[in-house]
Write a protein that holds these residues in place. Structure first.
Motif, PDB file in Angstrom:
ATOM      1  N   GLY B 276       0.799  -1.240   0.000  1.00 37.53           N
ATOM      2  CA  GLY B 276       0.000   0.000   0.000  1.00 37.53           C
ATOM      3  C   GLY B 276       0.819   1.271   0.000  1.00 37.53           C
ATOM      4  O   GLY B 276       0.304   2.340   0.315  1.00 37.53           O
ATOM      5  N   THR B 279       1.468   4.329  -5.746  1.00 38.39           N
ATOM      6  CA  THR B 279       0.288   4.372  -6.614  1.00 38.39           C
ATOM      7  C   THR B 279       0.171   3.123  -7.502  1.00 38.39           C
ATOM      8  O   THR B 279      -0.760   3.006  -8.273  1.00 38.39           O
ATOM      9  CB  THR B 279       0.319   5.618  -7.522  1.00 38.39           C
ATOM     10  N   SER B 281       0.472   0.185  -5.838  1.00 38.81           N
ATOM     11  CA  SER B 281       0.324  -0.824  -4.792  1.00 38.81           C
ATOM     12  C   SER B 281      -1.018  -1.534  -4.921  1.00 38.81           C
ATOM     13  O   SER B 281      -1.934  -1.060  -5.579  1.00 38.81           O
ATOM     14  CB  SER B 281       0.425  -0.156  -3.428  1.00 38.81           C
ATOM     15  N   PHE B 284      -3.896   0.691  -3.451  1.00 40.70           N
ATOM     16  CA  PHE B 284      -4.277   1.820  -4.305  1.00 40.70           C
ATOM     17  C   PHE B 284      -5.060   1.333  -5.522  1.00 40.70           C
ATOM     18  O   PHE B 284      -6.121   1.854  -5.848  1.00 40.70           O
ATOM     19  CB  PHE B 284      -3.031   2.603  -4.747  1.00 40.70           C
ATOM     20  N   TYR B 296      -8.762   7.687  -0.106  1.00 37.48           N
ATOM     21  CA  TYR B 296      -7.366   7.294   0.082  1.00 37.48           C
ATOM     22  C   TYR B 296      -7.298   5.961   0.798  1.00 37.48           C
ATOM     23  O   TYR B 296      -8.171   5.627   1.608  1.00 37.48           O
ATOM     24  CB  TYR B 296      -6.566   8.361   0.835  1.00 37.48           C
ATOM     25  N   SER B 298      -3.856   3.642   1.977  1.00 39.31           N
ATOM     26  CA  SER B 298      -2.427   3.413   1.810  1.00 39.31           C
ATOM     27  C   SER B 298      -1.867   2.769   3.062  1.00 39.31           C
ATOM     28  O   SER B 298      -2.519   2.724   4.102  1.00 39.31           O
ATOM     29  CB  SER B 298      -1.716   4.742   1.561  1.00 39.31           C
ATOM     30  N   SER B 312      -7.341   4.485   5.714  1.00 36.68           N
ATOM     31  CA  SER B 312      -8.239   4.746   4.587  1.00 36.68           C
ATOM     32  C   SER B 312      -9.440   5.576   5.017  1.00 36.68           C
ATOM     33  O   SER B 312      -9.827   5.583   6.182  1.00 36.68           O
ATOM     34  CB  SER B 312      -8.715   3.421   3.986  1.00 36.68           C
TER      35      SER B 312
END
Lengths: 429, 412
Positions: B276, B279, B281, B284, B296, B298, B312
């Motif tokens: 995560g 971009t 990952s 994502f 979001y 990550s 998140s």
């Protein structure tokens, strides 16, 4: 297309500039010894450009709020269902984009494969791919983003200040629009705005790092295929009175302590690029003299427990609007506003302290040098200034040439009781 | 590149030469154990020191001095890294070669910094103490304002509630309100004479000059035993804990904490990036892009503490869907369901991030300062080691990561 080199020897910097036949302006700033390179491809198009005349047409086009930001999300989309991030990822770049009031910028930074990444940047921004499905899908993501902003006390505080100051100007509208307004956006609107504002003649390419300027130029020639400059895009802004819209606005949100912005609507806007830069510098100086950390006002407010250490002022502007903000936290925002207005009268009466004025000039010069340390920070400021017609490298010269008379005039214009509004966010319980 | 020099027992100078920047940076780290009994004191102290000393009597004089130094940034705060609570005092100013009037900014700045830190008043002023206590209490209460951070902090608090790591670096409202001027002064005298101190100097100057100046301004400090607080790595959990909290918010926050124990740090950095951390990952691409479940989503890995977290922002009603999807992606990580392409892209992205540290004085300093008390690895060596990690190493590391706590912040 020939590169012209300008050297700023006292700053130890230089810039290559040129204009492509399409009208695209190109700036390359060599930085020896830096690991990173950074590139910004930006259009002079932001949240405030909702009314305009497409070159060649006669009628005014009006689009829903939030289109510029919506476009920023969608430009990343690629025909094969992937997005530009995937392509950058192959070359290890960290890519992003942002939308402000008056510009949308696409950018990346990387430490390797710079030319490959620049090739991708120039390519994807010029290749829109909007479908019914991918536009509908994005609405969910953007609605989440808007809800997040609606929860953010600082964001609400800021836009409520703008709503207080502006009656009609679209600066009062949130950059991403509203959950309702984005639902009206469809692929035709996106294409129309894209085709109007994403023409190279309305854009700037800025590159900084340990790069070869001629290789950059070759990539531009290869990637920019449009040659015709379609002419000026007429921007239309509603009539905005000099008076403010509302003197006070409050909202209850999840915050532990009241937050406030005291806003001052500037009646002077626009002018040449240099005029605007000078106005920004003068405004920054007087805001610091009025409310900065060495000011008598700050001492009074801080020691009186009326504000916390997160307190400060700044000047915000674009070509069509400008305002000063004094922002902080504390239990009695109305009292703070009263003391700010009182201090303004006091300074108007007794004049600006010459020593404070000289110190603030040093501070601005120092800030400018500090900004040059950051490829991204300086790059974004430089591009923003360029799109307004300013040359950011004029900044240190203007700082030196600004006089006490200049800032005194600025002080009297900007800080007026009747142009002042208060935005407050209060704890919800 | 960083060069270490022993100023005296327990006090080190780390010198980072750099000629491409227009500023100079120096920071002093005083290391304390992270502990509830003193966290509030450590958080309050820098705020009170910033209010004045024997040379610069009050806030206004300190600020005027900063402005004279071309708007120097004087920063004072406390931070936590694993079980270390450091009090950081630093200054960043324009390099001497850019001074408009040929004045010596560098030496003046260092003298100023050490004045603020060492030339302390005999007794702290009661009014100042009260104001700074009130401000700190407001900051503690204000942690709730930033929901993204709030959810992360609450996750760590819940996950580490039986560990010192769960202690907030700002302290608590109760402890802060009990602090007295005498108590704070006693604490100051104790830490300034007993704690290990690391001083960083970065910028356009010679090592000799850096040593000379630091020696000159730290002359009054006694030697001390350099005992760093150390680190506690928690065990892999046997079962997952679920915590829910309700607040007046319109967007839900789902945060998840994982324990990492026994894994190779370098391989874990790649593990996190693939999971995560970029971009490309899994989080994502799936949670955000494919399923539009979050604005979001990550992950982050704290290699000093052995904790990985997922953060998140989601719709309340998507809680189960988002949780299931994150768990699914994590199971792919555990089951070696990672492609060579995913690995290669993560590698490029993470090498890019670490190489970028070279381009900021603060980022470079932070990279080294985080290693105080450990064997310091040079950034170049670090990047080299990272670049040698293989997909097989990531598979190995995946056996040493387990989900510990799930925290969900929802609306009323």
């Amino acid at each position: 297309m020939e590169l012209k080199k300008t050297t700023y020897s006292e700053l130890g910097e230089s810039v290559y500039t040129t204009t492509h036949e399409s009208g695209l302006k190109i700036y390359i700033m060599p930085k020896k010894g830096f690991s990173k390179s950074y590139a910004v491809f930006a259009t002079k198009y932001g949240s405030i450009n909702t009314d305009f005349v497409v070159p060649g047409e006669n009628e005014v086009t009006t689009v829903p709020d939030g289109v510029a930001h919506f476009l920023e999300h969608k430009v990343f989309e690629e025909e094969d269902g992937k997005n530009a991030f995937d392509r950058f990822a192959k070359y290890g770049a960290s890519a992003n984009a942002f939308t402000s009031f008056a510009m949308t910028a696409y950018l990346f930074s990387c430490t390797d494969y710079f030319y490959e990444n620049l090739d991708i940047l120039l390519d994807y921004v010029q290749k829109p791919y909007f479908t019914y499905e991918n536009v509908e899908k994005e609405k969910g993501i953007i609605a989440q983003e808007i809800r997040m902003y609606n929860d953010s006390p600082d964001n609400v505080l800021y836009f409520n200040a703008l709503k207080c100051l502006y009656k009609n100007h679209p600066a009062r509208i949130e950059i991403a629009g509203s959950v309702e307004s984005i639902m009206e956006i469809d692929k035709d609107i996106l294409y129309k705005c894209y085709n109007t504002f994403y023409h190279p003649s309305n854009m700037v390419l800025y590159v900084v790092g340990d790069v070869d300027e001629n290789k950059v130029l070759e990539l531009v020639k290869k990637n920019i295929r449009q040659n015709q400059n379609p002419g000026e895009i007429k921007q239309i802004f509603p009539h905005e009175p000099e008076e403010i819209n509302e003197p006070y606005m409050e909202k209850r949100l999840n915050t532990s302590i009241p937050k406030f912005i005291i806003g001052f609507k500037d009646s002077e806007v626009g002018g040449s690029g240099r005029d605007m830069l000078k106005r920004e510098i003068e405004s920054s100086i007087i805001i610091e003299i009025l409310s900065g950390r060495s000011s008598p006002l700050y001492k009074k407010l801080y020691e009186g427990g009326l504000v916390t250490s997160s307190f400060g002022g700044y000047y915000n502007y674009e070509e069509s609007f400008g305002w000063a903000a004094i922002q902080g936290e504390g239990n009695d925002p109305k009292k703070v506003k009263e003391l700010v207005l009182e201090e303004i009268e006091n300074i108007k009466e007794n004049g600006i302290d010459k020593e404070a004025f000289e110190r603030q000039k040093k501070v601005l010069y120092g800030q400018f040098l500090r900004m040059l340390n950051s490829l991204e920070g300086f790059g974004n400021e430089f591009v923003g200034a360029t799109l307004r017609g300013s040359n950011l490298f004029d900044y240190p010269h203007i700082v030196r040439e600004v006089s006490l008379d200049d800032v005194t005039k600025r002080f009297n214009t900007l800080f007026r009781n009747d142009r002042c509004a208060l935005s407050v966010v209060l704890p919800s319980n | 590149m960083v060069e270490k020099y022993l100023i005296k027992e327990g006090i080190n100078l780390y010198f980072i030469p750099n000629f491409k920047f227009k500023t100079f940076l120096s920071s002093v780290y005083i290391h304390r154990p992270l502990d509830e009994s003193e966290a509030s004191l450590n958080a309050l102290l820098p705020q009170v020191l910033r209010r004045g000393n024997k040379t610069y009597k009050d806030l206004t004089q300190i600020q005027k001095k900063c402005e004279d130094l071309y708007g120097a940034h004087l920063f004072m705060y406390s931070q936590k890294k694993a079980e270390t609570h450091s009090i950081v005092s630093g200054i960043e100013t324009v390099s001497d070669n850019f001074a408009l009037y040929k004045e010596g900014i560098l030496e003046d700045s260092l003298k100023f910094l050490f004045d603020v830190l060492l030339n302390v008043v005999d007794e702290f002023d009661e009014d100042i103490l009260k104001q700074e206590k009130d401000n700190l209490i407001e900051r503690i209460k204000g942690l709730i304002n930033d929901k993204r951070n709030y959810a992360y902090n609450r996750l760590i608090q819940e996950m580490c509630k039986n560990e010192r790591y769960g202690v907030c670096e700002l302290g608590t409202v109760e402890r802060v309100s009990q602090i007295t001027a005498k108590g704070l002064m006693a604490h100051y005298k104790k830490i300034i004479t007993e704690s290990p101190i690391d001083i960083f100097v970065s910028g356009n100057l010679s090592k000799e000059k850096a040593i000379e100046l630091v020696k000159k301004y730290t002359g009054a400090l006694p030697e001390r035993r350099a005992q760093y607080p150390g680190v506690v790595i928690g065990d892999l959990p046997k079962e997952v804990r679920y915590v829910e909290e309700k607040l007046d918010v319109t967007q839900g926050k789902l945060s998840m904490g994982y324990r990492v124990k026994g894994a190779d740090e370098y391989a874990m950095i790649l593990f996190n990036t693939i999971f995560g951390g970029s971009t490309t990952s899994k989080l994502f691409l799936n949670v955000r892009e494919k399923l539009s479940l979050a604005y979001y989503a990550s992950s982050g890995y704290d290699r000093y503490k052995g904790i990985m977290t997922v953060n998140s922002g989601i719709e309340f009603s998507n809680y189960q869907k988002a949780l299931d999807e994150i768990n699914l992606q994590f199971s792919y990580m555990k089951n070696k369901n990672i492609t060579q392409e995913e690995f290669d892209q993560a590698m490029l992205s993470i090498i890019n991030s670490y190489k970028s540290l070279y381009d900021g004085l603060r980022s470079l300093e932070s990279f080294y300062a985080a290693q105080c008390g450990r064997d310091m690895v040079d950034l170049e060596t670090f990047i080299d080691k990272l670049s040698k990690v293989t997909l097989e190493d990531v598979f190995c590391a995946s056996e040493n990561v387990e989900l510990d706590t799930v925290y969900f912040l929802k609306g009323i």
